[in-house]
Design a protein around this motif. Structure first.
Motif, PDB file in Angstrom:
ATOM      1  N   PRO A  48       0.570  -1.324   0.091  1.00  0.00           N
ATOM      2  CA  PRO A  48       0.262  -0.091  -0.091  1.00  0.00           C
ATOM      3  C   PRO A  48       1.017   1.296   0.025  1.00  0.00           C
ATOM      4  N   MET A  49       0.405   2.297  -0.473  1.00  0.00           N
ATOM      5  CA  MET A  49       1.020   3.429  -0.606  1.00  0.00           C
ATOM      6  C   MET A  49       0.088   4.889  -0.020  1.00  0.00           C
ATOM      7  N   VAL A  50       0.855   5.652   0.532  1.00  0.00           N
ATOM      8  CA  VAL A  50       0.067   6.716   1.094  1.00  0.00           C
ATOM      9  C   VAL A  50       0.231   8.060   0.623  1.00  0.00           C
ATOM     10  N   SER A  51      -0.624   8.826   0.362  1.00  0.00           N
ATOM     11  CA  SER A  51      -0.426  10.196  -0.181  1.00  0.00           C
ATOM     12  C   SER A  51       0.607  11.345   0.708  1.00  0.00           C
ATOM     13  N   ALA A  52       1.029  12.102  -0.014  1.00  0.00           N
ATOM     14  CA  ALA A  52       2.169  13.118   0.780  1.00  0.00           C
ATOM     15  C   ALA A  52       1.441  13.442   1.727  1.00  0.00           C
ATOM     16  N   ASP A  53       0.309  14.081   2.023  1.00  0.00           N
ATOM     17  CA  ASP A  53      -0.322  14.454   3.361  1.00  0.00           C
ATOM     18  C   ASP A  53      -1.008  13.497   4.341  1.00  0.00           C
ATOM     19  N   GLY A  54      -0.720  12.239   4.148  1.00  0.00           N
ATOM     20  CA  GLY A  54      -1.036  11.194   5.122  1.00  0.00           C
ATOM     21  C   GLY A  54      -2.740  10.817   5.127  1.00  0.00           C
ATOM     22  N   ARG A  55      -3.480  11.569   4.027  1.00  0.00           N
ATOM     23  CA  ARG A  55      -4.847  11.371   4.218  1.00  0.00           C
ATOM     24  C   ARG A  55      -5.187   9.944   3.409  1.00  0.00           C
ATOM     25  N   TRP A  56      -4.579   9.913   2.177  1.00  0.00           N
ATOM     26  CA  TRP A  56      -5.290   8.727   1.568  1.00  0.00           C
ATOM     27  C   TRP A  56      -4.122   7.499   1.379  1.00  0.00           C
ATOM     28  N   HIS A  57      -4.847   6.465   1.611  1.00  0.00           N
ATOM     29  CA  HIS A  57      -3.915   5.138   1.328  1.00  0.00           C
ATOM     30  C   HIS A  57      -4.684   4.313   0.276  1.00  0.00           C
ATOM     31  N   ILE A  58      -3.480   3.775  -0.722  1.00  0.00           N
ATOM     32  CA  ILE A  58      -4.300   3.143  -1.661  1.00  0.00           C
ATOM     33  C   ILE A  58      -3.450   1.693  -2.008  1.00  0.00           C
ATOM     34  N   VAL A  59      -4.400   0.787  -2.494  1.00  0.00           N
ATOM     35  CA  VAL A  59      -3.729  -0.451  -3.283  1.00  0.00           C
ATOM     36  C   VAL A  59      -4.443  -0.629  -4.546  1.00  0.00           C
ATOM     37  N   TYR A  60      -3.626  -0.920  -5.558  1.00  0.00           N
ATOM     38  CA  TYR A  60      -3.942  -0.299  -6.936  1.00  0.00           C
ATOM     39  C   TYR A  60      -3.376  -1.682  -7.686  1.00  0.00           C
ATOM     40  N   ASN A  61      -4.372  -1.891  -8.783  1.00  0.00           N
ATOM     41  CA  ASN A  61      -4.044  -2.881  -9.846  1.00  0.00           C
ATOM     42  C   ASN A  61      -4.424  -2.276 -11.295  1.00  0.00           C
ATOM     43  N   GLY A  62      -3.560  -2.126 -12.301  1.00  0.00           N
ATOM     44  CA  GLY A  62      -3.700  -1.718 -13.340  1.00  0.00           C
ATOM     45  C   GLY A  62      -2.617  -0.635 -13.838  1.00  0.00           C
ATOM     46  N   GLU A  63      -3.105   0.003 -14.914  1.00  0.00           N
ATOM     47  CA  GLU A  63      -2.245   1.035 -15.601  1.00  0.00           C
ATOM     48  C   GLU A  63      -2.821   2.179 -15.852  1.00  0.00           C
ATOM     49  N   ILE A  64      -2.313   3.270 -15.614  1.00  0.00           N
ATOM     50  CA  ILE A  64      -2.900   4.469 -16.014  1.00  0.00           C
ATOM     51  C   ILE A  64      -1.781   4.998 -17.112  1.00  0.00           C
ATOM     52  N   TYR A  65      -2.085   4.743 -18.496  1.00  0.00           N
ATOM     53  CA  TYR A  65      -1.015   4.970 -19.298  1.00  0.00           C
ATOM     54  C   TYR A  65      -0.741   6.496 -19.547  1.00  0.00           C
ATOM     55  N   ASN A  66      -1.522   7.343 -19.169  1.00  0.00           N
ATOM     56  CA  ASN A  66      -1.278   8.888 -19.602  1.00  0.00           C
ATOM     57  C   ASN A  66      -0.763   9.574 -18.227  1.00  0.00           C
ATOM     58  N   TYR A  67      -0.029   8.576 -17.220  1.00  0.00           N
ATOM     59  CA  TYR A  67       0.407   8.967 -16.127  1.00  0.00           C
ATOM     60  C   TYR A  67       1.314  10.163 -16.157  1.00  0.00           C
ATOM     61  N   ARG A  68       2.325  10.203 -17.280  1.00  0.00           N
ATOM     62  CA  ARG A  68       3.268  10.953 -17.249  1.00  0.00           C
ATOM     63  C   ARG A  68       2.593  12.371 -17.554  1.00  0.00           C
ATOM     64  N   GLU A  69       1.770  12.563 -18.515  1.00  0.00           N
ATOM     65  CA  GLU A  69       0.826  13.897 -18.762  1.00  0.00           C
ATOM     66  C   GLU A  69       0.171  14.344 -17.400  1.00  0.00           C
ATOM     67  N   LEU A  70      -0.489  13.323 -16.764  1.00  0.00           N
ATOM     68  CA  LEU A  70      -1.174  14.021 -15.547  1.00  0.00           C
ATOM     69  C   LEU A  70      -0.334  14.288 -14.382  1.00  0.00           C
TER      70      LEU A  70
END
Length: 610
Positions: free
Chosen positions: A62-84
């Motif tokens: 699991p990964m946490v956001s910089a402010d500590g509020r959001w915690h995620i487990v993720y499956n897949g690919e966001i292909y435009n992640y560089r642009e975002l």
């Protein structure tokens, strides 16, 4: 591509349940696993990592956001992640992963970020401030996401059914789902599964848990995005736009820090995929192409593949499936699929992923989705002439419209006739016990496009029948070998653009995918002619009554002695199977249904309670 698991709510043995869920999905992520528990005890997240982008330890979940509020487990690919990521440059990124881009995007835009994502995804996102869990699935359901109620208002979620079953949910087969399958052939047309109490989060939906209560809302609607009006622009304008999107879609899906290959057959879609790859990467492209064969020239497409690759630098790697491979492979695939799968073609596909992984290729591109968006199946042409197409007809292997002159009746209580063309019955519903047969659920898909029969059929196949089934088979077959499968033709921008086109751009002079053929004709190597379109690519019918006859008999006997012993008329089943073995038939679908019941009994998941 990974495996995710989560538990919401305080429930007995939560830590042990989560550990069991993560362990059961180890094949989805051999490169690491991790768990996290909120201090409140209201949320636990688990992850199996298949490292594709940013292979460093920083990419672990699991990964946490910089402010500590959001915690995620993720499956897949966001292909435009560089642009975002560039658009979110104020965020203090600590990794080069698309997972962290999801965290940053949600932190800034909330749920609206989903509309910006180009990709396939399923993720669990815990809001530590609001104590709220979001479970999100991509537009077309490329990535799986299942859930079950837990004790005391809790919730269990995971990438695969077996994970929920390992945590104590859905240990019994669901008779109504099995009855529907055995009567109509339908598998993935609803959110129900073959296990009691386990359901899937629908494609394009978000499930939210808060305070012991869960609700599901839709965040994406293909009919709403397409609209009721057809695209009135000239064909060349549309063709240019679609071609540009094709190239962008394929280019994005080559973003990877591990080797990428493609699945290649002799058909138009697969050949077009290779052509787009070469348009994007140039004539020096040497991406490996994988093809499965069975050794039967009546089915194998290797001659067309060889012709297609003959003047290129692409290595051709063949994955061979023989009849002697089937017994062990079928039992293995059944355990990974969790539900009935598509027979020998799925086994051949599973073998292909084994070969790819052994060759060091971790990501494969496939050509799924063109027939649905460009009306490539033969029954689409019939729909243009007759708008009375039945709801489930033709949607499932072995199910199609009732043909005038046949005597096979519609089954009372369902919307699907049990014949295919003029070749006779497809399922053997008459062999079901009456009380069991009565459990079958009727299905009539929505018709969001009003009187437009063609687009209603396309919508049905994309949302309820052909595509959901194919995506499930493919996801489990690929992840069984810890390989990631990417579907560039299911980029939502391509699907929406194709669906907006008037019918005569999809079917013209009786030929499906008409405009697509014009768009891609310059992509194929000179002199290449696609293989004839065939619904079956393996000799399943011949093998079941030939070299696999004894094995098939064992599976059918296991079915009659197992969980389906009260579902089937054993004498009639045995007589029909003997007749099939002696005289043959164009249809082996009903035989594979019975074999599926036998494989069910042999899987480890039911041995403990049968």
């Amino acid at each position: 591509m990974c495996g995710i698991a989560g538990i919401a709510g305080n429930m007995t043995g939560a830590a042990e349940r989560l550990d069991a869920m993560v362990a059961s999905q180890s094949h989805r992520g051999p490169d690491g696993q991790g768990t996290w528990t909120d201090p409140s005890g209201l949320c636990r997240l688990g992850h199996n990592r298949l490292a594709i982008i940013d292979l460093s330890p920083a990419g672990r979940n699991p990964m946490v956001s910089a402010d500590g509020r959001w915690h995620i487990v993720y499956n897949g690919e966001i292909y435009n992640y560089r642009e975002l990521g560039a658009e979110l440059s104020v965020y203090p990124f600590a990794t080069k992963t698309d997972t962290e881009v999801v965290l940053a995007a949600w932190s800034r835009w909330g749920e609206a970020c989903l509309d910006r994502f180009v990709g396939m995804f399923a993720f669990l996102l815990w809001d530590a401030r609001e104590r709220r869990l979001h479970a999100v699935r991509d537009r077309f359901g490329v990535k799986p996401l299942y859930w079950a109620d837990g004790p005391a208002g809790g919730l269990l979620l995971s990438s695969e059914i077996k994970a929920l079953r390992s945590a104590g949910a859905g240990v019994e087969p669901d008779p109504a789902t099995w009855a529907t399958y055995l009567e109509t052939g339908a598998t993935d047309h609803s959110n129900d599964t073959f296990w009691q109490g386990i359901r899937s989060v629908p494609p394009g939906h978000r499930l939210t848990w808060h305070g012991g209560r869960a609700r599901t809302v839709r965040w994406y609607s293909l009919p709403d995005r397409v609209g009721m009006e057809s695209d009135s622009r000239d064909e060349q304008t549309v063709a240019d736009e679609y071609r540009a999107l094709l190239e962008e879609s394929v280019a994005l899906r080559f973003r990877s820090d591990v080797p990428v290959g493609i699945n290649l057959s002799g058909g138009l879609d697969s050949s077009a995929l290779l052509g787009v790859v070469r348009a994007v990467q140039g004539p020096e492209s040497d991406v490996a192409a994988f093809t499965f064969v069975t050794g039967d020239p009546a089915y194998d497409e290797l001659p067309w593949v060889a012709q297609t690759l003959g003047r290129t630098r692409h290595p051709s790697i063949v994955a061979a499936l023989s009849a002697s491979d089937v017994p062990a492979l079928a039992e293995s695939v059944a355990a990974f699929e969790d539900e009935p799968f598509g027979g020998l073609p799925t086994l051949a596909y599973a073998r292909l992923f084994e070969v790819a992984r052994a060759a060091g290729v971790v990501v494969l591109l496939d050509g799924q989705g063109m027939d649905e968006q460009w009306a490539g199946y033969d029954y689409y042409a019939r729909a243009m002439a007759d708008e009375t197409t039945p709801g489930l007809a033709d949607a499932v292997p072995g199910i199609s419209a009732l043909v005038p002159g046949t005597s096979a009746p519609l089954v009372q209580g369902t919307s699907a006739p049990l014949v295919q063309g003029t070749r006779g019955p497809v399922t053997r519903a008459e062999f079901l016990a009456p009380e069991f047969r009565a459990l079958a659920r009727p299905f009539e898909p929505s018709r969001p496009f009003g009187s437009d029969a063609l687009r209603n059929l396309q919508w049905r196949d994309l949302r309820f029948t052909k595509l959901p089934r194919a995506l499930r088979f493919s996801d489990r077959a690929s992840m069984r070998s810890s390989t990631e499968l990417r579907e560039p033709f299911l980029d939502h921008r391509l699907v929406e653009l194709a669906m907006r086109q008037p019918a005569d751009r999809k079917i013209r002079n009786g030929q499906g995918k008409w405009l697509l053929r014009r768009i891609t004709e310059g992509l194929l190597p000179e002199g290449v002619i696609e293989a004839p379109k065939r619904p079956v690519q393996t000799p399943q019918r011949e093998w079941l009554r030939g070299p696999l006859r004894a094995w098939a008999t064992d599976q059918i006997e296991a079915a009659l002695d197992g969980p389906a012993s009260s579902w089937l008329d054993a004498r009639a089943v045995r007589a029909s199977w003997r007749d099939y073995g002696e005289h043959g038939s164009d249809n082996s679908f009903f035989v594979w249904q019975w074999i599926s019941l036998g494989l069910l009994r042999q899987t480890e998941m039911v041995r403990a309670h049968v």
